[in-house]
Design an enzyme around this catalytic site. Structure first.
Site, PDB file in Angstrom:
ATOM      1  N   TYR A  37      16.497 -38.989  78.953  1.00  0.00           N
ATOM      2  CA  TYR A  37      16.036 -40.020  78.024  1.00  0.00           C
ATOM      3  C   TYR A  37      17.239 -40.719  77.379  1.00  0.00           C
ATOM      4  O   TYR A  37      17.305 -41.949  77.339  1.00  0.00           O
ATOM      5  CB  TYR A  37      15.130 -39.393  76.949  1.00  0.00           C
ATOM      6  CG  TYR A  37      14.745 -40.360  75.861  1.00  0.00           C
ATOM      7  CD1 TYR A  37      13.830 -41.374  76.101  1.00  0.00           C
ATOM      8  CD2 TYR A  37      15.319 -40.271  74.598  1.00  0.00           C
ATOM      9  CE1 TYR A  37      13.486 -42.277  75.104  1.00  0.00           C
ATOM     10  CE2 TYR A  37      14.979 -41.167  73.595  1.00  0.00           C
ATOM     11  CZ  TYR A  37      14.067 -42.165  73.854  1.00  0.00           C
ATOM     12  OH  TYR A  37      13.740 -43.060  72.869  1.00  0.00           O
TER      13      TYR A  37
ATOM     14  N   GLU B 139       6.634 -43.469  68.567  1.00  0.00           N
ATOM     15  CA  GLU B 139       7.457 -43.246  67.373  1.00  0.00           C
ATOM     16  C   GLU B 139       6.562 -42.885  66.188  1.00  0.00           C
ATOM     17  O   GLU B 139       6.912 -42.030  65.377  1.00  0.00           O
ATOM     18  CB  GLU B 139       8.321 -44.467  67.053  1.00  0.00           C
ATOM     19  CG  GLU B 139       9.433 -44.736  68.050  1.00  0.00           C
ATOM     20  CD  GLU B 139      10.530 -43.677  68.094  1.00  0.00           C
ATOM     21  OE1 GLU B 139      10.588 -42.802  67.209  1.00  0.00           O
ATOM     22  OE2 GLU B 139      11.337 -43.738  69.040  1.00  0.00           O
TER      23      GLU B 139
ATOM     24  N   TRP C 209      11.609 -35.674  68.117  1.00  0.00           N
ATOM     25  CA  TRP C 209      11.343 -36.586  69.231  1.00  0.00           C
ATOM     26  C   TRP C 209      11.065 -35.807  70.510  1.00  0.00           C
ATOM     27  O   TRP C 209      10.219 -36.212  71.316  1.00  0.00           O
ATOM     28  CB  TRP C 209      12.496 -37.567  69.411  1.00  0.00           C
ATOM     29  CG  TRP C 209      12.291 -38.490  70.571  1.00  0.00           C
ATOM     30  CD1 TRP C 209      13.071 -38.613  71.670  1.00  0.00           C
ATOM     31  CD2 TRP C 209      11.213 -39.424  70.763  1.00  0.00           C
ATOM     32  NE1 TRP C 209      12.559 -39.554  72.528  1.00  0.00           N
ATOM     33  CE2 TRP C 209      11.415 -40.069  71.987  1.00  0.00           C
ATOM     34  CE3 TRP C 209      10.097 -39.771  70.000  1.00  0.00           C
ATOM     35  CZ2 TRP C 209      10.550 -41.040  72.492  1.00  0.00           C
ATOM     36  CZ3 TRP C 209       9.226 -40.732  70.505  1.00  0.00           C
ATOM     37  CH2 TRP C 209       9.464 -41.358  71.730  1.00  0.00           C
TER      38      TRP C 209
END
Length: 188
Positions: free
Chosen positions: A18, A40, A48
């Protein structure tokens, strides 16, 4: 020799991929911007990586984040989503995706595209920062505060200034790779 990355990246291969391939790369595709805004928001109060590990399940659950479809979800669909163990089953977060799809489509109607609207908060091009360390990277900026305020005014949920700044980082509206990161060095 191992590449040096930003300090928030763990040894998890998913996180590394990522960081190396997606984070900080400018996104102009409306569907992808909608997906990232929703993810988000789902992250609020979590790490995350928790969301990243569930991203494919989120895509399945929310019809690949097609706002035209998600905006029409009814209470039966929301209740179904709240039983899906592949996503974070927080009622407010799940409902916010539907609400945000509806707001997203209104913005798209007004501006021609969501990207035309959202990128105006950075003048249409990425803000390139030169942070020496992770500690210097802010959680909130004037731009993310303005974005948050305007998104909320338009009916979006889970779009506080910290979430907006993370969204800006993820979608390449800001370039926050620290100077020791191999990606920052490639940009110099």
């Amino acid at each position: 020799m191992e590449k040096e990355r930003c300090g928030w990246v763990t040894e998890d291969p998913l996180y590394i991929a990522y960081h190396d391939v997606e984070w900080g790369v400018p996104v102009k595709d409306d569907r992808k911007l909608f997906e990232m805004l929703c993810l988000e928001g789902a992250q609020a109060g979590l790490s995350w990586i928790t969301i990243l590990k569930r991203r494919e399940k989120y895509r399945e659950a929310f019809d690949q984040f097609q706002p035209e479809i998600v905006s029409k979800y009814d209470e039966t669909k929301v209740e179904q989503l709240l039983t899906d163990e592949g996503i974070i089953r927080n009622k407010l977060k799940v409902r916010s995706v539907v609400t945000n799809a509806q707001a997203f489509l209104r913005v798209k109607e007004e501006f021609g595209s969501f990207q035309s609207y959202i990128w105006k908060f950075v003048g249409g091009k990425p803000i390139v920062n030169h942070w020496k360390s992770l500690e210097e990277v802010p959680a909130v900026t004037e731009e993310s505060e303005r974005m948050s305020k305007d998104l909320k005014r338009r009916g979006f949920k889970f779009v506080g200034p910290t979430i907006c700044y993370a969204f800006m980082q993820a979608t390449g509206m800001v370039w926050d790779h620290t100077e020791t990161c191999f990606l920052a060095q490639s940009k110099n």
